[in-house]
Scaffold this motif. Structure first.
Motif, PDB file in Angstrom:
ATOM      1  N   GLU A 173      14.101  19.376 -38.389  1.00  0.00           N
ATOM      2  CA  GLU A 173      14.549  18.122 -37.794  1.00  0.00           C
ATOM      3  C   GLU A 173      14.666  18.306 -36.284  1.00  0.00           C
ATOM      4  O   GLU A 173      14.784  19.434 -35.793  1.00  0.00           O
ATOM      5  CB  GLU A 173      15.896  17.701 -38.389  1.00  0.00           C
ATOM      6  N   GLU A 249      18.057  11.347 -33.990  1.00  0.00           N
ATOM      7  CA  GLU A 249      19.307  12.081 -34.163  1.00  0.00           C
ATOM      8  C   GLU A 249      19.008  13.570 -34.020  1.00  0.00           C
ATOM      9  O   GLU A 249      18.146  14.111 -34.718  1.00  0.00           O
ATOM     10  CB  GLU A 249      19.904  11.794 -35.544  1.00  0.00           C
ATOM     11  N   TYR A 251      20.301  17.868 -33.237  1.00  0.00           N
ATOM     12  CA  TYR A 251      21.105  18.884 -33.914  1.00  0.00           C
ATOM     13  C   TYR A 251      22.603  18.711 -33.671  1.00  0.00           C
ATOM     14  O   TYR A 251      23.406  18.762 -34.612  1.00  0.00           O
ATOM     15  CB  TYR A 251      20.658  20.280 -33.468  1.00  0.00           C
ATOM     16  N   GLU A 253      24.389  16.113 -32.859  1.00  0.00           N
ATOM     17  CA  GLU A 253      24.921  14.939 -33.559  1.00  0.00           C
ATOM     18  C   GLU A 253      25.038  15.209 -35.053  1.00  0.00           C
ATOM     19  O   GLU A 253      26.040  14.849 -35.685  1.00  0.00           O
ATOM     20  CB  GLU A 253      24.018  13.736 -33.313  1.00  0.00           C
ATOM     21  N   ARG A 254      24.016  15.833 -35.619  1.00  0.00           N
ATOM     22  CA  ARG A 254      24.065  16.133 -37.054  1.00  0.00           C
ATOM     23  C   ARG A 254      25.183  17.118 -37.366  1.00  0.00           C
ATOM     24  O   ARG A 254      25.867  17.000 -38.392  1.00  0.00           O
ATOM     25  CB  ARG A 254      22.718  16.704 -37.520  1.00  0.00           C
ATOM     26  N   LYS A 257      28.579  15.405 -37.164  1.00  0.00           N
ATOM     27  CA  LYS A 257      28.732  14.518 -38.318  1.00  0.00           C
ATOM     28  C   LYS A 257      29.087  15.317 -39.570  1.00  0.00           C
ATOM     29  O   LYS A 257      29.918  14.888 -40.384  1.00  0.00           O
ATOM     30  CB  LYS A 257      27.450  13.724 -38.531  1.00  0.00           C
ATOM     31  N   SER A 258      28.461  16.484 -39.728  1.00  0.00           N
ATOM     32  CA  SER A 258      28.745  17.300 -40.910  1.00  0.00           C
ATOM     33  C   SER A 258      30.173  17.828 -40.910  1.00  0.00           C
ATOM     34  O   SER A 258      30.748  18.110 -41.965  1.00  0.00           O
ATOM     35  CB  SER A 258      27.757  18.471 -40.987  1.00  0.00           C
TER      36      SER A 258
END
Length: 286
Positions: A173, A249, A251, A253-254, A257-258
């Motif tokens: 990603e 989106e 890394y 941001e991900r 969020k996680s």
């Protein structure tokens, strides 16, 4: 033999094929010549009784007894090239590897067919797909590889040993806007470079005016047109990606969020003490 496979074509026709495809035939020819030279020096030339330079074959007979007797090169550079052309023309990609399959290798291939049985890649190359229904989206594995290759600057922390087991998965990603921009630009430049190197062969340019020569022209033209179409679709797709980098989106941001850290903090999100009281609400009696 000169009309059976591009490896056996004349120098002029091979030059046309070289300009018609991104998979350069000269590279394959160089590899074949290197291998045959080594085999000739180390093995064939030492025992010509066991490894004859030529063999006589009866060609054109239905039962093996009719037909014309022809002399064919055998354990020589030309004979080795002919053997490679036979194997490549009768093999298929299965599970990413080129294989000879029993019985299927008897089937005649369609010279002008454009659909292959399960595509694959050799070495570190990646395919671009054209044709009906293709969006031009490049191979996800290529994008993953390029993201890793282009890691640098603030993203270089992902190369630390603590991420060794996870970094390849992270690359599936987008990592950061800067990294993704470099990846997109690399694909765009590669497509533009390949398109600029390819030239369409003029129709009707034959060596001898024979039907076989016209067939070679048609094959070169089909290869060139199909690859130009695939490259053009990929180029269009990647230019659209370049305009939408701010919508992706990445890394960080991900990751936030996680961890549940992607929203504004409220007192209700904090840990309560005693299960009923929020910090700062105590009524101390001094």
């Amino acid at each position: 033999m000169s009309v059976l496979h591009p490896l056996m074509w004349t120098d002029r026709r091979q030059e046309a094929m070289q300009r018609s495809s991104t998979k350069k035939i000269y590279r394959l020819l160089d590899d074949i010549d290197d291998d045959s030279t080594w085999l000739n020096e180390k093995l064939w030339s030492s025992d010509r009784t066991r490894f004859p330079e030529t063999v006589s074959l009866r060609v054109g007979g239905g039962n093996g007894e009719d037909g014309n007797l022809e002399e064919r090169p055998c354990f020589t550079p030309l004979g080795f090239r002919y053997a490679v052309s036979l194997v490549r023309s009768r093999s298929f990609y299965v599970d990413g590897y080129l294989r000879l399959l029993p019985y299927l290798d008897y089937a005649n291939h369609d010279d002008y067919g454009t659909r292959e049985i399960g595509g694959g890649s050799v070495g570190t190359s990646f395919d671009v797909i054209g044709g009906s229904g293709s969006t031009g989206e490049p191979d996800p594995a290529m994008m993953q590889f390029l993201r890793l290759a282009k890691l640098g600057g603030k993203d270089a922390f992902l190369l630390e040993s603590i991420f060794r087991g996870d970094v390849w998965g992270f690359m599936s990603e987008p990592v950061s806007e800067d990294n993704e921009r470099e990846v997109v630009n690399a694909v765009i430049e590669a497509c533009q470079s390949a398109l600029s190197e390819m030239t369409s062969e003029g129709e009707g340019e034959n060596d001898s005016g024979e039907e076989s020569s016209s067939k070679m022209d048609r094959l070169c033209s089909m290869v060139c047109e199909s690859e130009r179409e695939a490259l053009g679709r990929t180029l269009t797709y990647m230019r659209q990606e370049a305009e939408a980098l701010d919508l992706k989106e990445y890394y960080q941001e991900r990751r936030l969020k996680s961890l549940g850290l992607d929203s504004d903090w409220t007192p209700e999100d904090d840990v309560s003490f005693g299960g009923t009281r929020l910090p700062g609400t105590a009524n101390y009696d001094w």
